[in-house]
Design an enzyme around this catalytic site. Structure first.
Site, PDB file in Angstrom:
ATOM      1  N   HIS A  37       0.816  -1.213   0.000  1.00  0.00           N
ATOM      2  CA  HIS A  37       0.000   0.000   0.000  1.00  0.00           C
ATOM      3  C   HIS A  37       0.854   1.270   0.000  1.00  0.00           C
ATOM      4  CE1 HIS A  37      -4.195   0.634  -0.221  1.00  0.00           C
ATOM      5  NE2 HIS A  37      -4.493   0.822   1.035  1.00  0.00           N
ATOM      6  N   ASN A  58      -6.959   5.873   4.244  1.00  0.00           N
ATOM      7  CA  ASN A  58      -8.384   6.176   4.101  1.00  0.00           C
ATOM      8  C   ASN A  58      -8.701   7.652   4.301  1.00  0.00           C
ATOM      9  OD1 ASN A  58      -8.490   3.422   3.871  1.00  0.00           O
ATOM     10  ND2 ASN A  58      -9.880   3.088   5.583  1.00  0.00           N
ATOM     11  N   ASP A  93      -0.739   2.362  -5.372  1.00  0.00           N
ATOM     12  CA  ASP A  93      -0.758   0.932  -5.675  1.00  0.00           C
ATOM     13  C   ASP A  93      -2.058   0.576  -6.376  1.00  0.00           C
ATOM     14  OD1 ASP A  93      -1.855   1.613  -2.972  1.00  0.00           O
ATOM     15  OD2 ASP A  93      -2.524  -0.468  -3.049  1.00  0.00           O
ATOM     16  N   ASN A 104      -9.463   3.026  -1.287  1.00  0.00           N
ATOM     17  CA  ASN A 104     -10.053   3.981  -0.355  1.00  0.00           C
ATOM     18  C   ASN A 104      -9.323   5.320  -0.330  1.00  0.00           C
ATOM     19  OD1 ASN A 104     -12.192   2.337   0.493  1.00  0.00           O
ATOM     20  ND2 ASN A 104     -10.885   1.283   1.968  1.00  0.00           N
TER      21      ASN A 104
END
Length: 205
Positions: free
Chosen positions: A22, A82, A107, A128
């Site tokens: 991530h 997020n 990513d 997200n």
């Protein structure tokens, strides 16, 4: 395009997450900072707001004749993934950067590992961080440099997959992948979207 560029790498903050899939957006911006000799420091915010990103002003790439490339600000969010939208929106507003000149590096599950793709707008594919940025900006019409991490094997939860390190075999290639994604960012700000897609979407020889 005129005006400054803002190149934002997405990820989660702190050493615990640094090597996760991530966080490949952070890795790419780190490489761009290394190339330009820049140090990312806490970004300024309007009205004394607490900054939620680190940033540096740079010139990206080299133009013909050895002239330094376009002016840009490199930034990495220091929020959790997020909550990326608040940080990106804050820095973009402060720098007065329009969506046309915003590049988000992230990513991408729907692209095979080691592939790099570039696009403007479209859906967020369940990412997200992108969803929060689109909400904060009120538009999806910004540029994305998408670094492929591939889908999780078997029935592994995608949330667990992105929050895990690259396996050993992929770590051996990761430096090359990050380097290629950084090249894509430089090409995008120098030559534009169409030219970058022609170069980076072509099959690798």
């Amino acid at each position: 395009m005129t005006g400054p560029w803002l190149v934002v790498g997405l990820g989660n903050p702190g050493p615990r997450y640094a090597a996760h899939r991530h966080n490949v957006g952070h890795m790419v911006v780190d490489e761009l900072a290394r190339r330009t000799g820049a140090t990312l420091t806490p970004a300024s915010g309007p009205g004394g707001q607490r900054p939620r990103a680190v940033s540096a002003s740079v010139r990206l790439g080299v133009l013909p004749g050895g002239v330094p490339g376009p002016a840009a600000v490199l930034a990495e969010t220091t929020t959790y993934m997020n909550e990326s939208g608040g940080a990106v929106g804050q820095v973009a507003r402060y720098l007065q950067v329009a969506a046309d000149n915003l590049v988000v590096v992230h990513d991408e599950l729907d692209i095979s590992f080691a592939d790099v793709r570039v696009k403007r707008g479209g859906g967020e594919g369940g990412h997200n961080g992108l969803k929060d940025i689109s909400r904060a900006l009120g538009t999806r019409d910004y540029l994305r440099v998408r670094v492929g991490i591939g889908r999780p094997p078997g029935r592994q939860d995608p949330a667990d997959y992105v929050l895990s390190d690259f396996p050993a075999a992929q770590r051996r290639e990761l430096g090359w992948v990050v380097d290629r994604a950084a090249d894509a960012v430089e090409t995008l700000v120098r030559l534009g979207l169409d030219a970058t897609q022609r170069i980076f979407h072509a099959p690798l020889e």
